[in-house]
Every structure is written in structure tokens, then in C-alpha cells.
Design an enzyme around this catalytic site. Sequence first.
Site, short mmCIF file in Angstrom:
data_model
loop_
_atom_site.label_atom_id
_atom_site.label_comp_id
_atom_site.label_asym_id
_atom_site.label_seq_id
_atom_site.Cartn_x
_atom_site.Cartn_y
_atom_site.Cartn_z
N ILE A 22 0.85 -1.19 0.00
CA ILE A 22 0.00 0.00 0.00
C ILE A 22 0.88 1.24 0.00
O ILE A 22 1.80 1.37 0.83
CB ILE A 22 -0.92 0.02 1.23
CG1 ILE A 22 -1.70 -1.28 1.36
CG2 ILE A 22 -1.87 1.22 1.17
CD1 ILE A 22 -2.47 -1.42 2.67
N THR A 82 4.05 1.52 3.05
CA THR A 82 5.10 2.42 2.57
C THR A 82 4.74 3.88 2.81
O THR A 82 3.56 4.24 2.91
CB THR A 82 5.36 2.22 1.06
OG1 THR A 82 4.21 2.69 0.32
CG2 THR A 82 5.61 0.75 0.73
N ASP A 100 8.83 6.78 -2.37
CA ASP A 100 8.35 8.03 -2.95
C ASP A 100 7.92 7.71 -4.37
O ASP A 100 8.76 7.42 -5.23
CB ASP A 100 9.45 9.09 -2.95
CG ASP A 100 8.99 10.45 -3.47
OD1 ASP A 100 7.95 10.50 -4.17
OD2 ASP A 100 9.66 11.46 -3.18
N ASN A 152 -2.53 4.25 -3.31
CA ASN A 152 -3.29 5.18 -2.49
C ASN A 152 -2.64 6.56 -2.37
O ASN A 152 -3.35 7.56 -2.18
CB ASN A 152 -3.49 4.59 -1.08
CG ASN A 152 -3.98 5.62 -0.09
OD1 ASN A 152 -5.13 6.02 -0.12
ND2 ASN A 152 -3.09 6.07 0.79
N TYR A 212 -7.38 18.69 -9.32
CA TYR A 212 -7.58 17.40 -8.65
C TYR A 212 -8.53 16.52 -9.45
O TYR A 212 -8.28 15.32 -9.63
CB TYR A 212 -8.13 17.64 -7.24
CG TYR A 212 -8.27 16.38 -6.42
CD1 TYR A 212 -7.15 15.77 -5.87
CD2 TYR A 212 -9.52 15.81 -6.20
CE1 TYR A 212 -7.28 14.60 -5.12
CE2 TYR A 212 -9.65 14.65 -5.45
CZ TYR A 212 -8.52 14.06 -4.91
OH TYR A 212 -8.64 12.89 -4.18
N LYS A 268 -7.63 12.77 -11.04
CA LYS A 268 -8.38 11.55 -10.72
C LYS A 268 -9.12 11.03 -11.95
O LYS A 268 -9.31 9.81 -12.11
CB LYS A 268 -9.34 11.79 -9.57
CG LYS A 268 -8.65 12.03 -8.23
CD LYS A 268 -7.76 10.85 -7.86
CE LYS A 268 -7.12 11.01 -6.49
NZ LYS A 268 -6.28 9.85 -6.11
N VAL A 297 -14.21 11.11 2.84
CA VAL A 297 -13.71 10.20 3.87
C VAL A 297 -12.84 10.99 4.82
O VAL A 297 -12.04 11.83 4.40
CB VAL A 297 -12.90 9.04 3.24
CG1 VAL A 297 -12.30 8.16 4.32
CG2 VAL A 297 -13.78 8.21 2.31
#
Length: 301
Positions: free
Chosen positions: A12, A38, A59, A87, A151, A155, A184
Site C-alpha cells: 500500500i 510504505t 516516494d 493510495n 484534482y 483523478k 472520507v
Amino acid sequence: MSIKPGQKTVLITGCTPGGIGHALALEFHAKGVHVIATARNPAVLSEMADLGMTTLQLDVTKQDSIKACHDEVAKLTGGRLDILVNNAGRTHTHPATDIDLDDVRETFETNVFGVMAMCAAFADLLIAAKGLIINIASLAAITPYVFGSVYCASKGAVVSYSRTLRLELKPFGVRVMVAMTGTVRSQIASKPHRTLPENSIYQRIKEVFQKRLTFSQNNATVDTHVYARKLVSKALSYESPLLLRAWFGRPDWFWAGGWARGVWFSTWFGEWLLDFVLYRMIGIKKLERILKEEEQQKKLK
């Protein structure tokens, strides 16, 4: 901690405590999956290491860092990886007319190019395991999220990329799931935000912009761990035929978080509905009224 025989593995990205990645790591760990958590600064993952997870520096904007992580994971797992969760991400709230392109490039480096680089680098391990890629996208990909054009674009790119990646990897037995994530709970509200330039055409409604900066944390916001439980449950679910995946087993599209159900439902009516709702919900309608009043004042002079 070493991996047990037959134990599934998940890597992840972006597992800093307080975010979705951290919650996913805890949930996968609770389900018996060996978690490889990570972060750019692995020191923040010390508590996760104490729980028995593998923690690595990563990174996603640096190719050398990705390669080093890949090599470590390959040694740890014997050349296999069951699940990759992309993520790591960066927020970007700014009017489209006020953007700084260097700032935009940094957002795309993390949100888009980082996802692409991770999928390319770890494809061999995923193919060996006939694994699963989960790309954390956002409802912003298909909504006119006012002051979030950069943004939304990043996405939206992840969604389009993932759809094609799904078909390209299908012959190799690798699945691709897109997580259409709504509001969230996270640490986004506590991070430094961009500000409106003095000459911004939106100075007239600067209070609306300020409110928008933390919109995701104050509107139908779902607890991070609730979201994580749902996603992990679906990720570990059984395989179902293509035509049934929207309802049973492991889906191609995972919708969760605040507003997720409403946005999914609105897609059946055309984009006019979301335009109508968000134009008013965010407060941009106020600017329209102000501009009309200014025009009327000019006519009276």
C-alpha cells in the site's frame, strides 16, 4: 516478520497515520494479509512495524525509490505480490484561473504518474501471483467539484488509465479495481492550503473558497476505518462473472464514502444534475448574484 506459507501480500502506498492508506493497512493486517506499508518517511510507520507489518520507504514520484522498493518486495515475497494499492495522493484546491503550472505538475506527478509508474514497476510480481491492482480514485473524477479542476483532472486520468489497464492485464490474470471514493475522514483539513491571489476573480467570494478547502471533511464524511473495512472486504472477496461484478464478489468499480451512492445514481440522469447541485452546494451561485448586482450598479451610474 516473515511471510507465512500461502499468506497473501499487499503493498500500500501512502500509509501515513490518519489517512486511508493507514486504515487499509490495519484492516488488511486484521484479515491475515501480510502488509507492506510504505511512506516517503518510513519513521511514521514505526507502530505498524511493531504490529508485524513490513514497512518500506517509497516516494512514488522517484523512479529510484520505486525500483528499490520493488527489489525489496521481490526478495521478501519470492517474486510475487497479490495486491497493489495505489493510495498515495495529493489534494489540489484552487480556481482553474489561478493555478500555478509547477504546482499542477507536482500534483500529477503523485496522483497520476506515480500510479502509472507503480503499476509498470510491479507488473511482474502481480502477474506471477495473478494479483489485483486497486487504484484509489475519487468521485471528483466524474463531478464538477468547484475549485478542484486540477484534482478532478488528475483523478479522471486515473480512472481512464485504469479502465484500459484492466483490459491490457486481463490476459495475464491480473484484475484492476477502481475505488470511486467519496468524502472520507483524513488529515487533509490540517495541512497547509493554497490561498487566493489578490487579483483573483473569486476574491468576491473568498469565504466560499475558504469553506471549500475543508468541504470533504464536513459533508457526509465517512469514518476512514468504515471505508477501509468495506474496501478490504471487497478486495478479498470471491471472483464472479463479469456481468455480476457490480453486485457480487470482487467488483471492477468500488463506490464508497460520503456522496458515493448519490453520485453513482446521478450518472443515470446526465451531467446536468451534478452541475445543478454542486453549483449551488459549493456556493458559486452567490458569485453569479454578485456579478449581476455589479452590472446593475454600472447601468445606474
